[in-house]
Scaffold this motif. Structure first.
Motif, PDB file in Angstrom:
ATOM      1  N   GLN A   1      22.118  22.933  49.986  1.00  0.00           N
ATOM      2  CA  GLN A   1      23.455  22.470  50.422  1.00  0.00           C
ATOM      3  C   GLN A   1      23.504  20.952  50.385  1.00  0.00           C
ATOM      4  O   GLN A   1      23.607  20.320  51.443  1.00  0.00           O
ATOM      5  CB  GLN A   1      23.737  22.945  51.862  1.00  0.00           C
ATOM      6  N   PRO A   2      23.442  20.330  49.228  1.00  0.00           N
ATOM      7  CA  PRO A   2      23.445  18.862  49.207  1.00  0.00           C
ATOM      8  C   PRO A   2      24.757  18.300  49.761  1.00  0.00           C
ATOM      9  O   PRO A   2      25.825  18.806  49.433  1.00  0.00           O
ATOM     10  CB  PRO A   2      23.269  18.523  47.723  1.00  0.00           C
ATOM     11  N   ARG A   3      24.607  17.282  50.578  1.00  0.00           N
ATOM     12  CA  ARG A   3      25.767  16.736  51.302  1.00  0.00           C
ATOM     13  C   ARG A   3      26.836  16.206  50.343  1.00  0.00           C
ATOM     14  O   ARG A   3      26.518  15.503  49.384  1.00  0.00           O
ATOM     15  CB  ARG A   3      25.275  15.608  52.217  1.00  0.00           C
ATOM     16  N   HIS A   4      28.059  16.513  50.593  1.00  0.00           N
ATOM     17  CA  HIS A   4      29.241  16.024  49.857  1.00  0.00           C
ATOM     18  C   HIS A   4      29.306  16.518  48.409  1.00  0.00           C
ATOM     19  O   HIS A   4      30.126  16.016  47.635  1.00  0.00           O
ATOM     20  CB  HIS A   4      29.295  14.482  49.806  1.00  0.00           C
ATOM     21  N   LEU A   5      28.452  17.434  47.979  1.00  0.00           N
ATOM     22  CA  LEU A   5      28.468  17.860  46.579  1.00  0.00           C
ATOM     23  C   LEU A   5      28.976  19.290  46.444  1.00  0.00           C
ATOM     24  O   LEU A   5      28.763  20.115  47.323  1.00  0.00           O
ATOM     25  CB  LEU A   5      27.065  17.782  45.965  1.00  0.00           C
ATOM     26  N   THR A   6      29.603  19.547  45.320  1.00  0.00           N
ATOM     27  CA  THR A   6      29.998  20.919  44.977  1.00  0.00           C
ATOM     28  C   THR A   6      29.489  21.192  43.572  1.00  0.00           C
ATOM     29  O   THR A   6      29.131  20.270  42.836  1.00  0.00           O
ATOM     30  CB  THR A   6      31.538  21.067  44.993  1.00  0.00           C
ATOM     31  N   LYS A   7      29.472  22.467  43.205  1.00  0.00           N
ATOM     32  CA  LYS A   7      28.913  22.824  41.896  1.00  0.00           C
ATOM     33  C   LYS A   7      29.746  22.221  40.770  1.00  0.00           C
ATOM     34  O   LYS A   7      29.228  21.774  39.763  1.00  0.00           O
ATOM     35  CB  LYS A   7      28.848  24.353  41.764  1.00  0.00           C
ATOM     36  N   VAL A   8      31.057  22.248  40.956  1.00  0.00           N
ATOM     37  CA  VAL A   8      31.936  21.612  39.977  1.00  0.00           C
ATOM     38  C   VAL A   8      32.706  20.522  40.699  1.00  0.00           C
ATOM     39  O   VAL A   8      33.352  20.792  41.711  1.00  0.00           O
ATOM     40  CB  VAL A   8      32.943  22.617  39.375  1.00  0.00           C
ATOM     41  N   VAL A   9      32.595  19.301  40.193  1.00  0.00           N
ATOM     42  CA  VAL A   9      33.339  18.205  40.811  1.00  0.00           C
ATOM     43  C   VAL A   9      34.633  18.025  40.012  1.00  0.00           C
ATOM     44  O   VAL A   9      34.598  17.678  38.830  1.00  0.00           O
ATOM     45  CB  VAL A   9      32.503  16.903  40.820  1.00  0.00           C
ATOM     46  N   SER A  10      35.766  18.323  40.672  1.00  0.00           N
ATOM     47  CA  SER A  10      37.061  18.259  39.980  1.00  0.00           C
ATOM     48  C   SER A  10      37.938  17.185  40.601  1.00  0.00           C
ATOM     49  O   SER A  10      37.874  16.946  41.807  1.00  0.00           O
ATOM     50  CB  SER A  10      37.811  19.585  40.106  1.00  0.00           C
ATOM     51  N   LEU A  11      38.747  16.574  39.774  1.00  0.00           N
ATOM     52  CA  LEU A  11      39.771  15.651  40.267  1.00  0.00           C
ATOM     53  C   LEU A  11      41.080  16.418  40.268  1.00  0.00           C
ATOM     54  O   LEU A  11      41.345  17.167  39.320  1.00  0.00           O
ATOM     55  CB  LEU A  11      39.938  14.470  39.300  1.00  0.00           C
ATOM     56  N   ALA A  12      41.854  16.212  41.326  1.00  0.00           N
ATOM     57  CA  ALA A  12      43.133  16.945  41.381  1.00  0.00           C
ATOM     58  C   ALA A  12      44.031  16.517  40.234  1.00  0.00           C
ATOM     59  O   ALA A  12      43.981  15.394  39.779  1.00  0.00           O
ATOM     60  CB  ALA A  12      43.801  16.654  42.709  1.00  0.00           C
TER      61      ALA A  12
END
Ligand SMILES: O=P(O)(O)OC[C@H]1O[C@](O)(CO)[C@@H](O)[C@@H]1O
Length: 325
Positions: free
Chosen positions: A314-325
Motif C-alpha cells: 500500500q504505497p502512500r499516495h500511489l494508485t496502480k494507474v495514475v490518471s489526470l481528470a
C-alpha cells in the motif's frame, strides 16, 4: 537451484516468482525505423524507456526517451519539425493519462506507434499500431516489479539486442537468491539512498531509486556516477548507502568513485564491481546486465521497507494507474 528466500507478501511473490514469466515471454522481432524513435512512459515506465532508448542507439537506431507529458506538451524541444519520428509508448496498465495522450497525439500527427504493455485489453494495446503485450505476475500490485522486468526484456528485444529469456532468468534468479539475503547487512544506520548508473544503466539507477522510495518511503537520489561528485556528494555521510551499477565500459573510474564515497562514510553496494558488498556480474552487455540486476534492486527496496516496518503493498499516495481528470 537452491532458494535462500521465500515470499511473505504479494510484493515478494511478484519479485521472487517472476523468472518463469521471463522464460515464457514471446520473443519479438527488432523494430527498425528510418527516423528517430521517441520512447515515452511515466514513472517506472519512463525509466525503462530510457534504458530501451539507450539500447536502440547502441544498436544503430536513433532514439530518445521523454516523460509522456513532455512529449504531449513540449515535443518541439526534443525533435525538430523536419525529423521523421515514431513513438514507443511504454505502460504496464496501458492507461496512464500522459502516455495515452502521447499515443493519441502521435497517431493524430500520423506517427507509427509501438506499444509495450502488460495489459492486452488496455487503451494502449487497442490504439497502438503495433503492440507487444506480456502479462505480468497475477500477484503484482501497485508497485511495478515483474512487469518492469518483462517490459524491459521485450523492449531490449525490440531494440534488436539478443535476449535469451531462459539464460537471463537463470542468472537473475541465482543472483537474487545468493545476494538478496546479504543486502540486510548493509542497511543498519542507513537512511540516505543513492543509485548511480551510466548510459544503459542510468534508467536502472533511476528505477532502483524510485522502487526503494515508493516501497520504503525513503529519500533516494539517482545520478550518473561522476555527476554525483558535482554537488550531491556534499550530503554523503555515515547514513549514506550507495548502490553503484558498474558499467562495463567505465568500471575503473566508477571503482575510484566508490572509494571516494567510502572515505566520506558511505557504504557501497557494488553491482558488478567493488563495494562493501560486491556483486560479481559476468554479463558484459550493459543493458542485459541491467535486466539481470533489476530483481535484486526490487528486493533491495522491499528489504528497506521491511526494516522500517512499512507495508509496500500500500504505497502512500500511489494508485496502480495514475490518471489526470
Ligand atoms: O506503466 P504505467 O501503467 O503507465 O504506470 C506507471 C506508474 O506506475 C508507477 O511506477 C507506480 O505506481 C508510477 O511511477 C507510475 O505512475
Amino acid at each position: 537451484m537452491s532458494h535462500n528466500i521465500s515470499p511473505m507478501s504479494n510484493v515478494e511473490r511478484s519479485i521472487l516468482e517472476q523468472f518463469p514469466l521471463w522464460q515464457q515471454a514471446e520473443p519479438v522481432p527488432p523494430y527498425r525505423f528510418g527516423g528517430r524513435l521517441v520512447a515515452v512512459g511515466c514513472g517506472t515506465s519512463y525509466y525503462l524507456a530510457q534504458t530501451m532508448a539507450a539500447t536502440f542507439n547502441r544498436q544503430g537506431q536513433a532514439a530518445l526517451a521523454v516523460p509522456g507529458n513532455e512529449w504531449v506538451r513540449h515535443q518541439q524541444v526534443y525533435v525538430t519539425r523536419q525529423e521523421k519520428v515514431s513513438l514507443l509508448a511504454v505502460s504496464r496498465s496501458g492507461e496512464s493519462t500522459e502516455t495515452v495522450q502521447a499515443l493519441r497525439a502521435s497517431r493524430e500527427a500520423g506517427l507509427h506507434v509501438v506499444g509495450v504493455t502488460c495489459e492486452q485489453s488496455s487503451t494502449l494495446a487497442r490504439e497502438a499500431d503495433t503492440v507487444v503485450s506480456t502479462p505480468t505476475h497475477p500477484a503484482e500490485g501497485i508497485v511495478m516489479t515483474a512487469s518492469a522486468s518483462l517490459m524491459l526484456l521485450q523492449g531490449l528485444r525490440l531494440a534488436g539486442l539478443a535476449v535469451d529469456g531462459n539464460a537471463l532468468a537463470a542468472s537473475a534468479e541465482q543472483l537474487l537468491h545468493e545476494y538478496g539475503p546479504r543486502l540486510d547487512a548493509l542497511l543498519p544506520g542507513r537512511t540516505h539512498f543513492v543509485f548511480l548508473g551510466a548510459a544503459e544503466l542510468h534508467g536502472l539507477a533511476q528505477e532502483g531509486a524510485l522502487k526503494l522510495q515508493e516501497m520504503s518511503l525513503s529519500f533516494t537520489q539517482a545520478y550518473h556516477p561522476l555527476e554525483y561528485r558535482h554537488g550531491p556528494v556534499s550530503l554523503v555521510d555515515q547514513k549514506t548507502l550507495v548502490a553503484l551499477l558498474y558499467h562495463p565500459d567505465t568500471a575503473g573510474e566508477e571503482a575510484q568513485l566508490a572509494r571516494e564515497l567510502q572515505d566520506k562514510g558511505a557504504r557501497v553496494l557494488g553491482l558488478g564491481g567493488p563495494g562493501d558488498l560486491s556483486v560479481p556480474l559476468e554479463e558484459e552487455d550493459a543493458a542485459r546486465r541491467g535486466l539481470t540486476v533489476l530483481p535484486l534492486l526490487q528486493w533491495f527496496g522491499q528489504r528497506v521497507a521491511r526494516s522500517k516496518g512499512i507495508d509496500s503493498e500500500q504505497p502512500r499516495h500511489l494508485t496502480k494507474v495514475v490518471s489526470l481528470a
